[in-house]
Design an enzyme around this catalytic site. Sequence first.
Site, PDB file in Angstrom:
ATOM      1  N   TYR A 101       0.873  -1.193   0.000  1.00 22.90           N
ATOM      2  CA  TYR A 101       0.000   0.000   0.000  1.00 22.90           C
ATOM      3  C   TYR A 101       0.895   1.224   0.000  1.00 22.90           C
ATOM      4  O   TYR A 101       1.885   1.288   0.737  1.00 22.90           O
ATOM      5  CB  TYR A 101      -0.880  -0.001   1.257  1.00 22.90           C
ATOM      6  CG  TYR A 101      -1.574   1.326   1.513  1.00 22.90           C
ATOM      7  CD1 TYR A 101      -2.896   1.532   1.142  1.00 22.90           C
ATOM      8  CD2 TYR A 101      -0.889   2.379   2.137  1.00 22.90           C
ATOM      9  CE1 TYR A 101      -3.513   2.759   1.357  1.00 22.90           C
ATOM     10  CE2 TYR A 101      -1.503   3.604   2.356  1.00 22.90           C
ATOM     11  CZ  TYR A 101      -2.813   3.785   1.973  1.00 22.90           C
ATOM     12  OH  TYR A 101      -3.428   5.000   2.187  1.00 22.90           O
ATOM     13  N   GLU A 189      -4.206   7.233  -3.061  1.00 18.11           N
ATOM     14  CA  GLU A 189      -3.872   5.907  -2.534  1.00 18.11           C
ATOM     15  C   GLU A 189      -3.676   4.915  -3.667  1.00 18.11           C
ATOM     16  O   GLU A 189      -4.468   4.893  -4.615  1.00 18.11           O
ATOM     17  CB  GLU A 189      -5.018   5.363  -1.666  1.00 18.11           C
ATOM     18  CG  GLU A 189      -5.109   5.987  -0.301  1.00 18.11           C
ATOM     19  CD  GLU A 189      -6.173   5.300   0.561  1.00 18.11           C
ATOM     20  OE1 GLU A 189      -7.142   4.724   0.009  1.00 18.11           O
ATOM     21  OE2 GLU A 189      -6.025   5.349   1.782  1.00 18.11           O
TER      22      GLU A 189
END
Length: 374
Positions: A101, A189
């Site tokens: 991530y 993100e």
Amino acid sequence: MKVHEYQGKELFKSYGIPVMDQEVITDAKDAGPAADRMGGFVVVKAQVLVGGRGKAGGVKLAKSADEAVEKARAILGMDIKGETVEKVLVTTAADIEKEYYLGLIMDRTSKKIVLMVTKEGGVEIEELAAEEPDKIHKFPIDIRDGVDHGALAPVLQEVFEKPVLIDQAKDTVDRLYKMFVEKDCSLVEINPYSLVDGDTLVALDAKVNFDDNALMKHDDVEAMKNPEEYSRDEIDAKSFGLSFVSMDGDIGCIVNGAGLAMATMDIIKIFGGNPANFLDVGGSSNPQKVLNAIKIILRNEKIRAILINIFGGITRCDDIARGIMMATQQIDIKVPLVIRLVGTNQEEGRAILEEGGFSAYDELSEAVQKVVAL
Ligand code: GDP
Ligand code: MN
């Protein structure tokens, strides 16, 4: 402002951040040719502005063109957290070995852009943050200095381990940061930021949010705006020059000034009520704005009473009173109006209201208790 994954990925691509080939379709049969162009093995993904599509069944693997059509048909029209899927993304399937991530967020408290990175990608990051916050590395970046690679190196080393991956991650961080600053993002993100083919990192998802207040600087970003992000009331309110946000309660609110509007909602809550909206008529007091505000509020069937809270500085109480009178003459208002009116030209304003059979409160707490009781 939020954009769809495919729009975020187009932006990524323009900044040199690695993404898979993609095509957006609205008709399921177009998934076949798209899949053929990508070698047959694809992922079909719902394009909605909410997260957690994977869990909701909005992300499906297809091994052939026929299967891609079948999956697209299943996903189009699906309801995901209240949003109907109208577009799907067909994208080359990746053989995922590991999911990381990578994210950037504007942190108003530290006044910095914070880079977040973890080995535990793929899952919903909010869950990880709540359950195992230590697994997320947070790296604040001072916008005057940019990314301090000396300080960042040990973080990337710990997360990505292999030099070939660390180099790619470093490059992606630089490109993502550049995009974040240049386009005035508030959140970006990549989840998952995936390891594929043994040694390549690719952005398999994209979540990109922009600062609404900077949109006037970016026509290209503005052009990506999706009407489904905003309710009809919010769009109309904007065209009337009103700041409006829908909420769940039953007390309509009309207030002058954003700070006072928020304080008003807090006080309604304190006295046991629930606001139906945030509405700031702004500083200038045009009677037409008050009329428009009342019209928009009354569209909501849940409304049981309206509170008008004016603390007039630049806003003139007589203009507000005129707007209220115009509204009562033009529309059949079936719910009670509770008015608190103080400040510039308050005497004139109250005289206008009294002529129309209304009275106004001095004290906000009294007006709020009244509207909650009603
Ligand atoms: P989200 O659930 O809305 O965040 O949607 P994502 O784009 O993150 O997709 C959810 C999950 O689907 C990912 O975490 C992956 O595990 C999987 N996925 C997405 N794209 C691919 C792909 O190209 N190949 C494979 N094998 N899985 C994928
Ligand atoms: Mn994701």
